[in-house]
Design a protein around this motif. Structure first.
Motif, PDB file in Angstrom:
ATOM      1  N   ILE A   1       0.838  -1.202   0.000  1.00 16.75           N
ATOM      2  CA  ILE A   1       0.000   0.000   0.000  1.00 16.75           C
ATOM      3  C   ILE A   1       0.871   1.249   0.000  1.00 16.75           C
ATOM      4  N   ILE A   2       1.926   1.244   0.801  1.00 15.95           N
ATOM      5  CA  ILE A   2       2.815   2.402   0.866  1.00 15.95           C
ATOM      6  C   ILE A   2       3.536   2.599  -0.461  1.00 15.95           C
ATOM      7  N   TYR A   3       3.866   1.493  -1.133  1.00 20.80           N
ATOM      8  CA  TYR A   3       4.464   1.598  -2.471  1.00 20.80           C
ATOM      9  C   TYR A   3       3.566   2.429  -3.393  1.00 20.80           C
TER      10      TYR A   3
ATOM     11  N   THR B   1      13.408  -5.067   3.691  1.00 16.22           N
ATOM     12  CA  THR B   1      14.491  -4.104   3.901  1.00 16.22           C
ATOM     13  C   THR B   1      14.536  -3.081   2.781  1.00 16.22           C
ATOM     14  N   TYR B   2      14.470  -3.560   1.554  1.00 14.67           N
ATOM     15  CA  TYR B   2      14.442  -2.649   0.402  1.00 14.67           C
ATOM     16  C   TYR B   2      13.247  -1.701   0.512  1.00 14.67           C
ATOM     17  N   SER B   3      12.100  -2.253   0.866  1.00 13.75           N
ATOM     18  CA  SER B   3      10.873  -1.457   0.934  1.00 13.75           C
ATOM     19  C   SER B   3      10.956  -0.393   2.025  1.00 13.75           C
ATOM     20  N   GLN B   4      11.416  -0.768   3.206  1.00 14.57           N
ATOM     21  CA  GLN B   4      11.472   0.194   4.306  1.00 14.57           C
ATOM     22  C   GLN B   4      12.442   1.331   4.008  1.00 14.57           C
ATOM     23  N   VAL B   5      13.603   1.003   3.438  1.00 16.88           N
ATOM     24  CA  VAL B   5      14.564   2.048   3.099  1.00 16.88           C
ATOM     25  C   VAL B   5      13.989   2.966   2.018  1.00 16.88           C
ATOM     26  N   ALA B   6      13.339   2.379   1.022  1.00 13.31           N
ATOM     27  CA  ALA B   6      12.795   3.160  -0.090  1.00 13.31           C
ATOM     28  C   ALA B   6      11.645   4.060   0.342  1.00 13.31           C
ATOM     29  N   GLN B   7      10.810   3.579   1.264  1.00 11.37           N
ATOM     30  CA  GLN B   7       9.590   4.314   1.610  1.00 11.37           C
ATOM     31  C   GLN B   7       9.731   5.191   2.840  1.00 11.37           C
ATOM     32  N   PHE B   8      10.763   4.970   3.648  1.00 12.14           N
ATOM     33  CA  PHE B   8      10.915   5.749   4.872  1.00 12.14           C
ATOM     34  C   PHE B   8      11.344   7.173   4.505  1.00 12.14           C
ATOM     35  N   LYS B   9      10.613   8.151   4.969  1.00 10.32           N
ATOM     36  CA  LYS B   9      10.952   9.530   4.662  1.00 10.32           C
ATOM     37  C   LYS B   9      12.266   9.896   5.351  1.00 10.32           C
ATOM     38  N   GLY B  10      13.264  10.217   4.544  1.00 15.38           N
ATOM     39  CA  GLY B  10      14.603  10.463   5.079  1.00 15.38           C
ATOM     40  C   GLY B  10      15.547   9.327   4.740  1.00 15.38           C
ATOM     41  N   GLY B  11      15.003   8.244   4.136  1.00 14.65           N
ATOM     42  CA  GLY B  11      15.833   7.145   3.665  1.00 14.65           C
ATOM     43  C   GLY B  11      16.475   6.319   4.752  1.00 14.65           C
TER      44      GLY B  11
ATOM     45  N   MET C   1       8.109   0.102  11.630  1.00 16.42           N
ATOM     46  CA  MET C   1       6.843  -0.117  10.935  1.00 16.42           C
ATOM     47  C   MET C   1       5.767   0.841  11.426  1.00 16.42           C
ATOM     48  N   ASP C   2       5.740   1.135  12.729  1.00 13.51           N
ATOM     49  CA  ASP C   2       4.771   2.096  13.250  1.00 13.51           C
ATOM     50  C   ASP C   2       5.050   3.488  12.679  1.00 13.51           C
ATOM     51  N   ASP C   3       6.333   3.864  12.648  1.00 18.37           N
ATOM     52  CA  ASP C   3       6.690   5.180  12.109  1.00 18.37           C
ATOM     53  C   ASP C   3       6.367   5.263  10.624  1.00 18.37           C
ATOM     54  N   LEU C   4       6.597   4.168   9.916  1.00 20.07           N
ATOM     55  CA  LEU C   4       6.345   4.157   8.469  1.00 20.07           C
ATOM     56  C   LEU C   4       4.860   4.329   8.172  1.00 20.07           C
TER      57      LEU C   4
END
Length: 478
Positions: free
Chosen positions: A185-187, A259-269, A280-283
């Motif tokens: 969904i975040i993608y 791991t790829y997804s969290q790095v890609a979608q986390f604001k600030g990388g 995951m809560d922050d994301l």
């Protein structure tokens, strides 16, 4: 190679022999690895050192774990028993090597079970907090929740290994689906599907990527636990090797994706992800999906609980096997008359799991910190047992006079070298307290077991000689 089971003796000891399906065997390994629990925090820890190369570190870690799995499968295709790796290595390493492998693995499952119990209690209280229930957030509340969860684990493991495997797998699948759906969904919301910085490893260093591999390997411990169902599996010489390899591949794929997804979608990388205490809560908060947090927290609780159940299953069967060989008191080798599970061994393990969890929490240590500390002690046990399997695999094949001895030797060397580096990276340079003390807790437990076995060997050598013999061998045609 074709493999046909032709055991001369029934080495089930009253357990439900040949009753567990291949799916349930695989479920045991998946539950013990608990990918969801690793996904909750692993990517952030990896990003702290590897940055945009975190996913690649997990890829390298997966390859190394598959090398170790090759050595385990080398045995599992030809030998099966309730003692997991303890039973497997006997033909290659003899009774002493078998005992050290089994005792190290036992310390490993106890540590991982106790640490995971703390994690399960924390996420259960967090889940309840979403609905206004906060009375169990304190130390006493966490201990009460842990004891309730442990009671549930006792019920499942004694009632039926098939039920416990299915329940654990179901809980883990629910958690994996929840995490995967959230990331997908975040993608769609972010549109950042192809992250060029990660594909080119921008900003990552060789040293950082290599150090993160250490964390990656630790995320796979328990993938071999299907081997503890050697007496109960319907088709152990096929089902167990497939479960061992399959769980490692599945976990590796999920880790790389998450791991790829969290790095890609986390604001600030990667840099921002590394600083997050609850990624995951922050994301979900960053992308307006906070309503999914209760689902994720329940999933993380379920994942940690599945680990507790899986570890108790393995640990009880190690004690059960040793008891049937005369190494431990006879009562531990009694199976439940109706459920056909090692109930006496399970009852013994329960307080052994509860004590370290309660002791650490009682000092005021935060639950997730307690999970990290206790799990680290347990991981050392797994590493020792894995290393001994890697050492023994080529000797096992050579003794049988079959092919692939050279390949097994190369794989064994890679496996041992990788595990040695993981251990080295955990103790040098000397980490801050309490991490600097954790290896000594494990070494103390290991020494106690070895000394006890040495005394047994001196007083009753014929009994000590039986270590690792409570198992079935296959008739293998190469």
């Amino acid at each position: 190679m074709s493999t046909v089971s032709t055991p001369a003796t029934d080495h089930s000891g009253g357990l439900a022999r040949r009753s567990v399906s291949p799916f349930e065997v695989g479920a045991q390994s998946v539950a013990n690895v608990a990918p969801s629990a690793v996904i909750a925090f692993g990517p952030a820890q990896m990003a702290a050192s590897a940055g945009n190369g975190a996913w690649f570190s997990f890829f390298v870690g997966t390859v190394i774990v598959l090398v170790i799995a090759f050595s385990i499968v080398t045995f599992a295709r030809r030998r099966a028993g309730v003692g997991s790796l303890y039973s497997l290595v006997r033909p290659a390493l003899g009774p002493t090597g078998s005992f050290v492998t089994g005792w190290a693995l036992f310390l490993g499952v106890i540590g991982i079970a106790a640490g995971s119990l703390c994690g399960a209690g924390f996420f259960l209280s967090t889940f309840l907090g979403h609905f206004g229930v906060t009375a169990l957030d304190g130390i006493l509340g966490q201990i009460i929740l842990d004891l309730l969860l442990l009671a549930g684990a006792i019920f499942l493991t004694i009632t039926s290994v098939r039920v416990s495997a299915r329940v654990s797998a179901t809980l883990e699948v629910i958690s994996i689906i929840a995490i995967t759906v959230t990331l997908v969904i975040i993608y769609f919301k972010s549109g950042n599907v192809f992250d060029s910085a990660q594909f080119t490893l921008t900003g990552s260093t060789f040293g950082g990527i290599v150090f993160a591999v250490v964390i990656a390997i630790l995320g796979f411990v328990g993938f071999e636990s299907a081997a503890s169902l050697g007496a109960e599996s319907k088709d152990p010489f096929r089902a167990i090797p497939r479960a061992v390899m399959g769980s490692a591949i599945l976990a590796g794929f999920l880790y790389i994706f998450a791991t790829y997804s969290q790095v890609a979608q986390f604001k600030g990388g990667a840099a921002a992800l590394a600083k997050s205490a609850s990624p995951m809560d922050d994301l979900t908060s960053q992308w307006g999906l906070g309503f999914l947090q209760p689902v994720l927290d329940f999933g993380f609780c379920a994942s940690f609980f599945a680990v507790v159940v899986a570890c108790i299953t393995v640990g009880a069967r190690i004690l059960f096997g040793m008891s049937n060989e005369g190494i431990l008191p006879a009562f531990l080798g009694h199976a439940h008359p109706r459920h056909k599970t090692p109930s006496k061994a399970i009852w013994l393990i329960v307080p052994i799991v509860a004590i370290p969890a309660i002791a650490v929490l009682s000092t005021g240590v935060a639950p997730l910190s307690a999970t990290t500390y206790i799990d680290t002690v347990g991981v050392f046990g797994y590493m020792v047992s894995y290393a001994l399997v890697c050492v023994g695999a080529p000797f096992f094949l050579k003794k049988l006079g079959v092919k692939r001895v050279l390949l097994a030797t190369v794989m064994g060397v890679i496996g041992v070298a990788s595990l040695a580096y993981v251990f080295y990276a955990n103790v040098f340079p000397v980490p801050a307290y309490p991490f600097n003390t954790l290896p000594y807790y494990f070494l103390g437990g290991l020494v106690i077991g070895i000394v006890g076995y040495a005394i047994l060997r001196a007083r009753h050598p014929e009994v000590a000689e039986r270590a690792g013999t409570f198992a079935d061998d296959s008739a293998a045609v190469e």
